[in-house]
Write a protein that holds these residues in place. Structure first.
Motif, PDB file in Angstrom:
ATOM      1  N   PHE A  17      29.898  80.560  45.710  1.00 53.46           N
ATOM      2  CA  PHE A  17      28.573  79.955  45.572  1.00 53.46           C
ATOM      3  C   PHE A  17      27.483  81.010  45.362  1.00 53.46           C
ATOM      4  O   PHE A  17      26.338  80.796  45.705  1.00 53.46           O
ATOM      5  CB  PHE A  17      28.256  79.100  46.803  1.00 53.46           C
ATOM      6  CG  PHE A  17      29.058  77.848  46.874  1.00 53.46           C
ATOM      7  CD1 PHE A  17      28.652  76.695  46.221  1.00 53.46           C
ATOM      8  CD2 PHE A  17      30.261  77.825  47.566  1.00 53.46           C
ATOM      9  CE1 PHE A  17      29.411  75.539  46.273  1.00 53.46           C
ATOM     10  CE2 PHE A  17      31.023  76.681  47.627  1.00 53.46           C
ATOM     11  CZ  PHE A  17      30.612  75.530  46.968  1.00 53.46           C
ATOM     12  N   CYS A  18      27.864  82.125  44.788  1.00 49.44           N
ATOM     13  CA  CYS A  18      26.896  83.167  44.435  1.00 49.44           C
ATOM     14  C   CYS A  18      26.533  83.028  42.964  1.00 49.44           C
ATOM     15  O   CYS A  18      27.402  83.123  42.093  1.00 49.44           O
ATOM     16  CB  CYS A  18      27.472  84.557  44.706  1.00 49.44           C
ATOM     17  SG  CYS A  18      27.710  84.934  46.455  1.00 49.44           S
ATOM     18  N   PHE A  19      25.271  82.795  42.682  1.00 50.40           N
ATOM     19  CA  PHE A  19      24.822  82.667  41.306  1.00 50.40           C
ATOM     20  C   PHE A  19      23.411  83.241  41.190  1.00 50.40           C
ATOM     21  O   PHE A  19      22.744  83.501  42.193  1.00 50.40           O
ATOM     22  CB  PHE A  19      24.845  81.207  40.833  1.00 50.40           C
ATOM     23  CG  PHE A  19      24.078  80.265  41.717  1.00 50.40           C
ATOM     24  CD1 PHE A  19      22.706  80.130  41.591  1.00 50.40           C
ATOM     25  CD2 PHE A  19      24.729  79.503  42.667  1.00 50.40           C
ATOM     26  CE1 PHE A  19      21.990  79.261  42.399  1.00 50.40           C
ATOM     27  CE2 PHE A  19      24.031  78.628  43.481  1.00 50.40           C
ATOM     28  CZ  PHE A  19      22.656  78.506  43.352  1.00 50.40           C
ATOM     29  N   ILE A  72      27.202  71.914  42.625  1.00 47.88           N
ATOM     30  CA  ILE A  72      27.619  71.422  43.938  1.00 47.88           C
ATOM     31  C   ILE A  72      26.481  71.615  44.943  1.00 47.88           C
ATOM     32  O   ILE A  72      26.132  70.694  45.699  1.00 47.88           O
ATOM     33  CB  ILE A  72      28.888  72.147  44.415  1.00 47.88           C
ATOM     34  CG1 ILE A  72      30.074  71.775  43.518  1.00 47.88           C
ATOM     35  CG2 ILE A  72      29.196  71.798  45.877  1.00 47.88           C
ATOM     36  CD1 ILE A  72      31.338  72.566  43.794  1.00 47.88           C
ATOM     37  N   LEU A  73      25.881  72.824  44.938  1.00 47.33           N
ATOM     38  CA  LEU A  73      24.747  73.086  45.833  1.00 47.33           C
ATOM     39  C   LEU A  73      23.568  72.188  45.487  1.00 47.33           C
ATOM     40  O   LEU A  73      22.904  71.635  46.386  1.00 47.33           O
ATOM     41  CB  LEU A  73      24.343  74.561  45.727  1.00 47.33           C
ATOM     42  CG  LEU A  73      23.144  74.985  46.586  1.00 47.33           C
ATOM     43  CD1 LEU A  73      23.437  74.781  48.070  1.00 47.33           C
ATOM     44  CD2 LEU A  73      22.771  76.446  46.320  1.00 47.33           C
ATOM     45  N   PHE A  74      23.325  72.008  44.207  1.00 44.18           N
ATOM     46  CA  PHE A  74      22.242  71.136  43.741  1.00 44.18           C
ATOM     47  C   PHE A  74      22.444  69.712  44.267  1.00 44.18           C
ATOM     48  O   PHE A  74      21.508  69.081  44.779  1.00 44.18           O
ATOM     49  CB  PHE A  74      22.216  71.147  42.208  1.00 44.18           C
ATOM     50  CG  PHE A  74      21.307  70.125  41.584  1.00 44.18           C
ATOM     51  CD1 PHE A  74      19.955  70.368  41.466  1.00 44.18           C
ATOM     52  CD2 PHE A  74      21.817  68.911  41.115  1.00 44.18           C
ATOM     53  CE1 PHE A  74      19.109  69.421  40.888  1.00 44.18           C
ATOM     54  CE2 PHE A  74      20.983  67.969  40.537  1.00 44.18           C
ATOM     55  CZ  PHE A  74      19.626  68.229  40.422  1.00 44.18           C
ATOM     56  N   ALA A  75      23.688  69.209  44.176  1.00 42.88           N
ATOM     57  CA  ALA A  75      23.987  67.849  44.627  1.00 42.88           C
ATOM     58  C   ALA A  75      23.769  67.711  46.131  1.00 42.88           C
ATOM     59  O   ALA A  75      23.245  66.693  46.596  1.00 42.88           O
ATOM     60  CB  ALA A  75      25.422  67.479  44.259  1.00 42.88           C
ATOM     61  N   VAL A  76      24.162  68.737  46.890  1.00 45.60           N
ATOM     62  CA  VAL A  76      23.973  68.699  48.342  1.00 45.60           C
ATOM     63  C   VAL A  76      22.490  68.637  48.690  1.00 45.60           C
ATOM     64  O   VAL A  76      22.055  67.819  49.520  1.00 45.60           O
ATOM     65  CB  VAL A  76      24.630  69.922  49.012  1.00 45.60           C
ATOM     66  CG1 VAL A  76      24.222  70.023  50.483  1.00 45.60           C
ATOM     67  CG2 VAL A  76      26.147  69.842  48.890  1.00 45.60           C
ATOM     68  N   LEU A  77      21.688  69.488  48.058  1.00 46.28           N
ATOM     69  CA  LEU A  77      20.249  69.521  48.349  1.00 46.28           C
ATOM     70  C   LEU A  77      19.565  68.228  47.908  1.00 46.28           C
ATOM     71  O   LEU A  77      18.655  67.741  48.593  1.00 46.28           O
ATOM     72  CB  LEU A  77      19.608  70.732  47.674  1.00 46.28           C
ATOM     73  CG  LEU A  77      20.029  72.097  48.239  1.00 46.28           C
ATOM     74  CD1 LEU A  77      19.398  73.239  47.439  1.00 46.28           C
ATOM     75  CD2 LEU A  77      19.644  72.215  49.706  1.00 46.28           C
ATOM     76  N   MET A  78      19.986  67.671  46.786  1.00 45.35           N
ATOM     77  CA  MET A  78      19.398  66.411  46.352  1.00 45.35           C
ATOM     78  C   MET A  78      19.825  65.272  47.283  1.00 45.35           C
ATOM     79  O   MET A  78      19.061  64.331  47.525  1.00 45.35           O
ATOM     80  CB  MET A  78      19.808  66.100  44.914  1.00 45.35           C
ATOM     81  CG  MET A  78      19.299  67.119  43.890  1.00 45.35           C
ATOM     82  SD  MET A  78      17.505  67.358  43.909  1.00 45.35           S
ATOM     83  CE  MET A  78      16.983  65.905  43.015  1.00 45.35           C
TER      84      MET A  78
END
Length: 453
Positions: A367-369, A433-439
């Motif tokens: 999850f490093c970007f 995936i991170l975007f979906a979690v935060l949304m």
């Protein structure tokens, strides 16, 4: 809707936000990446800058058309609400508040500290630079939260200051390169024969998107802009076109200063090498100070948007505890609570940026970007429904403005999303995936605390 904010900014400040936020860290930070991604192919690099600029101009022109009709609280969120619906507007505002604005702001704080570190001879990932990054974030927050009119004046001043090194390098770097033949050599030869990416043009375009991004932040002061329906479109159109011209001229000037392979090998010091080659060591150092000022101006403009992000939700009675975040201070006429949480989000993203991109061993595994690029691509994807509904709902406009212009905006936005997927590959999946979690968190908090009003 009574937004409670003072009409304090004029056209000059709006233009300064567009030009001043866009021109700043990115052109210095990403010029090396574009050159490296294209293997030192100068013509391909210029094409990348043109394509990235065209995407920005097409999207900005669409929002300029919307700005002539709609004037509420927070520009792009208003347009999402009017054209797509309140639910979509909330998620757009949530994305801007917890991902887009703070992620961009944190990266620019580090870039400003990084270039100051280059002047001081510090390691760009050392403790001095990271500490200074945090101090820059706090300082920018204090100015915006406690003295918003001063922040507006600072934006105009730093915009004027940052154009100095760009124009000087564009003019004298080109002359220098023509006289000694470096410019012609850089145009006719390629520094390396193997590319760092399988898709060099797309990789370079994605690199330019950070350098071009920020213009949308100007819409965040919509409610504080005098005659916004007239001044905001002018700022978006004039500012975006001006930026593209300046970037390409500066890029050519760099190519006249030093050979491409020297610029590529220089890393974070590449721009300084170019300035010192043309203007000698003292002149190069003085001009590099202007580069740091330029980055701080960009940081100030982004922080102006960051501090208003939670307010954009609160004033609509949406999101967590709207009664807290829609409060406007009676003295500063600023949404102080919104500003504070905006700073906290930026600090969190600065920590992520260090752990994902700068730490000796990455902290977050897959999850490093690069948080300076992927959130930008997401926002282009989120523009598409707005442009589609613009074609459907703006019936009073002629065919060109109702169909052709929004369609070009859809194509430009889709191109940027495709370029990211092709060039960044797996990183896009983990980011989403991170975007979906935060949304998802945003969905859970959409009505949190409303019963206490």
């Amino acid at each position: 809707m009574d937004n409670g904010l003072e009409k304090r900014y004029g056209l000059l400040t709006a233009i300064a936000m567009v030009v001043g936020i866009v021109i700043g860290s990115g052109v210095f930070f990403k010029a090396e990446k574009v050159l490296t991604a294209t293997g030192g192919n100068l013509s391909l690099g210029i094409l990348a800058w043109l394509l990235g600029g065209l995407v920005m101009i097409l999207c900005a022109y669409n929002f300029a058309l919307m700005a002539t009709k709609h004037e509420k609280v927070s520009g792009v969120v208003d347009y999402a609400e009017v054209l797509v619906g309140g639910r979509y507007a909330y998620f757009f505002a949530w994305f801007a508040a917890v991902i887009y604005f703070p992620a961009m702001t944190s990266v620019v704080a580090w870039v400003a500290a990084r270039y100051f570190g280059v002047l001081m001879g510090w390691e760009i990932v050392g403790p001095q630079v990271m500490t200074l990054s945090g101090l820059f974030l706090v300082g920018s927050y204090v100015i915006n939260a406690l003295a918003p009119k001063l922040a507006g004046r600072l934006q105009v001043t730093t915009t004027a200051a940052k154009l100095i090194p760009l124009f000087l390098m564009a003019i004298f770097g080109s002359i220098f390169g023509l006289k000694n033949g470096i410019l012609v050599e850089n145009f006719t030869t390629t520094a390396v024969h193997t590319f760092t990416s399988k898709n060099p043009l797309f990789t370079a375009v994605v690199g330019t998107c950070f350098a071009y991004e920020g213009w949308i932040c100007a819409t965040s002061i919509n409610a504080e802009l005098k005659d916004a329906k007239k001044n905001l479109p002018l700022a978006l159109i004039f500012g975006s076109a001006f930026v593209v011209l300046v970037y390409i001229l500066y890029y050519i000037g760099l190519a006249g200063a030093v050979k491409n392979e020297v610029m590529m090998a220089g890393g974070e010091t590449g721009a300084r090498i170019a300035f010192e080659t043309v203007f000698m060591q003292l002149g190069g150092t003085l001009l590099f100070i202007f580069v740091v000022i330029s980055c701080l101006g960009t940081l100030n403009g982004l922080m102006m948007a960051c501090t208003r992000a939670f307010y954009a939700m609160g004033v609509r009675d949406e999101g967590p505890r709207p009664q807290v975040f829609k409060v406007v201070d009676t003295v500063t006429k600023m949404p102080t609570n919104s500003a504070l949480i905006g700073l906290m989000m930026a600090m969190l993203w600065l920590t992520y940026f260090y752990g994902a991109n700068l730490a000796p061993k990455p902290w977050f595994g897959p999850f490093c970007f690069d948080s300076s690029e992927l959130p930008i691509v997401t926002i282009y994807a989120m523009y598409i429904p707005i442009f589609v509904m613009q074609m459907k709902k703006e019936q009073e406009l002629g065919f060109f403005y109702r169909v052709v212009v929004p369609a070009l905006g859809v194509i430009a936005s889709a191109f940027m999303v495709l370029a990211a997927i092709v060039s960044l590959r797996k990183a896009v999946l983990y980011y989403l995936i991170l975007f979906a979690v935060l949304m998802g968190i945003g969905l859970l908090l959409k009505n949190y605390g409303h019963e206490e009003e």
